[in-house]
Design a protein around this motif. Structure first.
Motif, mmCIF file in Angstrom:
data_model
loop_
_atom_site.group_PDB
_atom_site.id
_atom_site.type_symbol
_atom_site.label_atom_id
_atom_site.label_comp_id
_atom_site.label_asym_id
_atom_site.label_seq_id
_atom_site.Cartn_x
_atom_site.Cartn_y
_atom_site.Cartn_z
ATOM 1 N N UNK A 96 30.105 28.955 -102.420
ATOM 2 C CA UNK A 96 30.729 29.470 -101.204
ATOM 3 C C UNK A 96 32.251 29.590 -101.360
ATOM 4 N N UNK A 97 32.854 28.604 -101.985
ATOM 5 C CA UNK A 97 34.296 28.670 -102.231
ATOM 6 C C UNK A 97 34.628 29.789 -103.228
ATOM 7 N N UNK A 98 33.793 29.946 -104.241
ATOM 8 C CA UNK A 98 34.012 31.013 -105.224
ATOM 9 C C UNK A 98 33.869 32.379 -104.554
ATOM 10 N N UNK A 99 32.876 32.520 -103.684
ATOM 11 C CA UNK A 99 32.681 33.781 -102.969
ATOM 12 C C UNK A 99 33.904 34.101 -102.113
ATOM 13 N N UNK A 100 34.444 33.102 -101.443
ATOM 14 C CA UNK A 100 35.645 33.301 -100.624
ATOM 15 C C UNK A 100 36.806 33.787 -101.489
ATOM 16 N N UNK A 153 27.995 22.995 -99.187
ATOM 17 C CA UNK A 153 29.183 23.452 -98.453
ATOM 18 C C UNK A 153 29.875 22.269 -97.804
ATOM 19 N N UNK A 154 31.161 22.117 -98.080
ATOM 20 C CA UNK A 154 31.916 21.017 -97.490
ATOM 21 C C UNK A 154 32.467 21.377 -96.114
ATOM 22 N N UNK A 155 32.562 22.672 -95.825
ATOM 23 C CA UNK A 155 33.042 23.103 -94.515
ATOM 24 C C UNK A 155 32.386 24.420 -94.131
ATOM 25 N N UNK A 156 32.355 24.677 -92.830
ATOM 26 C CA UNK A 156 31.733 25.896 -92.313
ATOM 27 C C UNK A 156 32.579 27.113 -92.684
ATOM 28 N N UNK A 157 31.946 28.271 -92.783
ATOM 29 C CA UNK A 157 32.725 29.479 -93.093
ATOM 30 C C UNK A 157 33.647 29.841 -91.936
ATOM 31 N N UNK A 158 34.786 30.401 -92.278
ATOM 32 C CA UNK A 158 35.711 30.900 -91.260
ATOM 33 C C UNK A 158 35.571 32.415 -91.207
ATOM 34 N N UNK A 159 35.743 33.019 -90.040
ATOM 35 C CA UNK A 159 35.669 34.477 -89.974
ATOM 36 C C UNK A 159 36.763 35.115 -90.836
ATOM 37 N N UNK A 160 36.402 36.154 -91.542
ATOM 38 C CA UNK A 160 37.357 36.883 -92.373
ATOM 39 C C UNK A 160 37.571 38.242 -91.708
ATOM 40 N N UNK A 161 38.705 38.390 -91.052
ATOM 41 C CA UNK A 161 38.979 39.634 -90.347
ATOM 42 C C UNK A 161 39.385 40.750 -91.294
ATOM 43 N N UNK A 203 33.132 43.087 -101.687
ATOM 44 C CA UNK A 203 33.499 42.147 -100.620
ATOM 45 C C UNK A 203 32.314 41.811 -99.734
ATOM 46 N N UNK A 204 31.517 42.811 -99.385
ATOM 47 C CA UNK A 204 30.381 42.579 -98.489
ATOM 48 C C UNK A 204 29.301 41.726 -99.149
ATOM 49 N N UNK A 205 29.076 41.905 -100.434
ATOM 50 C CA UNK A 205 28.087 41.075 -101.134
ATOM 51 C C UNK A 205 28.534 39.614 -101.151
ATOM 52 N N UNK A 206 29.801 39.387 -101.478
ATOM 53 C CA UNK A 206 30.298 38.008 -101.476
ATOM 54 C C UNK A 206 30.352 37.447 -100.059
ATOM 55 N N UNK A 207 30.593 38.308 -99.078
ATOM 56 C CA UNK A 207 30.595 37.861 -97.683
ATOM 57 C C UNK A 207 29.203 37.388 -97.252
ATOM 58 N N UNK A 208 28.160 38.082 -97.681
ATOM 59 C CA UNK A 208 26.800 37.652 -97.348
ATOM 60 C C UNK A 208 26.541 36.247 -97.887
ATOM 61 N N UNK A 209 27.064 35.969 -99.056
ATOM 62 C CA UNK A 209 26.927 34.626 -99.639
ATOM 63 C C UNK A 209 27.792 33.628 -98.879
ATOM 64 N N UNK A 210 29.038 33.982 -98.656
ATOM 65 C CA UNK A 210 29.986 33.070 -98.019
ATOM 66 C C UNK A 210 29.563 32.705 -96.594
ATOM 67 N N UNK A 211 29.105 33.688 -95.851
ATOM 68 C CA UNK A 211 28.844 33.498 -94.428
ATOM 69 C C UNK A 211 27.538 32.784 -94.111
ATOM 70 N N UNK A 212 26.520 33.013 -94.927
ATOM 71 C CA UNK A 212 25.193 32.484 -94.605
ATOM 72 C C UNK A 212 24.861 31.285 -95.484
ATOM 73 N N UNK A 264 32.632 47.000 -89.508
ATOM 74 C CA UNK A 264 31.259 46.761 -89.051
ATOM 75 C C UNK A 264 30.803 45.348 -89.417
ATOM 76 N N UNK A 265 31.207 44.851 -90.568
ATOM 77 C CA UNK A 265 30.854 43.483 -90.960
ATOM 78 C C UNK A 265 31.466 42.471 -89.998
ATOM 79 N N UNK A 266 32.715 42.708 -89.605
ATOM 80 C CA UNK A 266 33.388 41.807 -88.671
ATOM 81 C C UNK A 266 32.657 41.800 -87.329
ATOM 82 N N UNK A 267 32.172 42.950 -86.893
ATOM 83 C CA UNK A 267 31.460 43.032 -85.615
ATOM 84 C C UNK A 267 30.154 42.245 -85.627
#
Length: 153
Positions: free
Chosen positions: A6-10, A41-49, A92-101, A149-152
């Motif tokens: 998750x940290x690597x994806x971020x 995961x040591x912490x929850x994901x933060x929104x990436x605007x 970015x979207x592929x790594x976001x799917x990993x980071x967020x979920x 759209x990802x942010x929405x």
């Protein structure tokens, strides 16, 4: 480099230099495939605007992008740049799917790491063609519709 997926994806998402993003993405894929990254995961994901984008890239409304013909080198460069931008966003979207979920089966992450790897390859190939026309990713304007759209969501 971290030992956490998750940290690597971020880090991959937030990299602004296209060469750095490609390198981080490829390194993260390799680390995942060789079991060097964990899913704790040591912490929850933060929104990436806004993901990392090249500082030279100017984002505009889709209506502000000029129409160009493919019969000119500039038109060909504009098409390649637009496609490279789509692939850059897809990384970015592929790594976001990993980071967020979080807390999903390992196969979920296996699949998205593979997507990130493929999108990185696509970006590299398009960027090489763009460079043949004396441009680099970030030289031309683009829009941010995919990430918006990802942010929405």
């Amino acid at each position: 480099m971290t030992n956490n997926l998750f940290e690597a994806a971020y880090s991959c998402i937030m990299a602004t230099d296209s060469s750095e993003k490609v390198q981080l993405s490829q390194t993260t894929v390799q680390a995942w495939q060789t079991n060097q990254l964990n899913l704790s995961a040591s912490k929850a994901p933060v929104p990436i605007l806004s993901p990392g984008l090249p500082p030279s890239l100017c984002l505009v409304s889709p209506r502000e992008l000029p129409r160009r013909t493919l019969s000119t080198p500039m038109g060909q460069a504009a098409l390649l740049h637009a496609l490279a931008h789509i692939e850059f966003n897809a990384i970015n979207l592929a790594w976001d799917a990993i980071y967020r979920f979080r807390d999903l089966p390992k196969a979920f992450y296996d699949d998205w790491v593979k997507v990130a790897d493929e999108e990185t390859t696509h970006f590299v190939l398009l960027h090489e063609q763009l460079q043949q026309l004396a441009y680099v990713y970030g030289d031309l304007n683009a829009h941010n519709g995919l990430w918006e759209m990802a942010v929405k969501t």
